[in-house]
Design a protein around this motif. Sequence first.
Motif: not given
Lengths: 275, 160
Positions: A242-261
Amino acid sequence: MIPIDFEYYRPSTIIKAVQLYQDLTGNQKQTIFYGGGTEIISRARMNEISPNAVIDLKNIPECNVLKKDTETITIGATVSLTQIADSAVFPLLTNVARSIAFRTARNKITIGGNLTGDIIYREALLPFLLTESEAVIAGREGTRQVVISGNGIKLNEGEFIVQLVTNNKFAQYRHINHKTTKQSKVNYPIVSIASILVDDQIRVAFSGVCAYPFRLNQIEEALNDVTNSPGKRIQAAIDLLPAPILHDAQASSEYREFVLKQALQQLLDNFEGVS
Amino acid sequence: MIQNMQAGQLISLAINDQVKEAYVRNSDTLLYTLREQFGLVGAKPGCNNGDCGSCTVLVDGIPINSCHILSVEAVGHKITTIEGLTDSTIQQAFIGNWAIQCGYCTPGYILNIYALIQTYPDADDAMINEWLESNICRCTGYQEIKEAVKNTLIARKINE
């Protein structure tokens, strides 16, 4: 040391707490409700908030309830995460609570504080989103009971959560929770997922993925569409965020998407035996 | 309805089996009051943000970061600081297992572990790890600290 002064009140009834809020704000005093207070103390110390008065809810008996009867599980807003983590009344919430912060912090953090604080993750919300739970909310108009859905509990000015009520049947269902952090086990989530299997349908709620926790029916429909391969179902679910994947000091949005998958794949593996 | 209109108040706190009175600001943390009003400096200010565990005290036997509780919140509760814990087995185990280096984190660790042993005398490795996650030792003496906990639990069982 907290650099500001405030008035401190500890009312013993819901009515007194509501009235105090009305009186204090009527006197132009910025007033906040106080449960465990960890976030309030930290933010006040850093000069991020400067309330004129705090109303501590911990002396209100209804806010301290933790019980399970034949129909419902009832959890008061000032019950600590440790009390929940050490309790077996709501197993999915137990697991999620145990993954938040660390034990000494959980001794002070309350469920109400986690659900309504300013920290965006609010992971304790996820089990309530999955189980059609209801929040008992007190305010000027009395108490009202609302279903917890979408992305959380919306409080009006002067309202506070008294209790969370969940149908007892949800304590029996299969459930999985998953949390990935950046480095150490104790941290905010890169991805946190809670899921439950109800009538062979997966329900799933997310924290850490977007800027707020959420549960979305369309995502569940995509994940439960067994006519598609697991990979396509997962991609469809991600496309429906429902919203852009977070992209911050914890993790990039690309990495978050990878982890989510990966997390969704594990979820399907666990619930469906898909490999 | 509003009775307390001030930013501070005179409070009584039950600390280490003694009643102590002090006039505190409502926004004073228990850590601040313990150290600055009562001279109980065993609770160490570390992060002041509830992250490191060096200021841990027991409130009704439960470990709490004293930087994350207001002094006024602690009224009516029983507080134990490291000064109130004399000659416990875990203190001896820290010495015996060389679990102290610079010592700054030690009071927080001791009180947290004391509560663990009191609450869960049969704690397994997973539970010990869960409790020890609450404290940080910047000298990184984690292994010795864990051994001190395990040896204390074993000794306790032998002596039962």
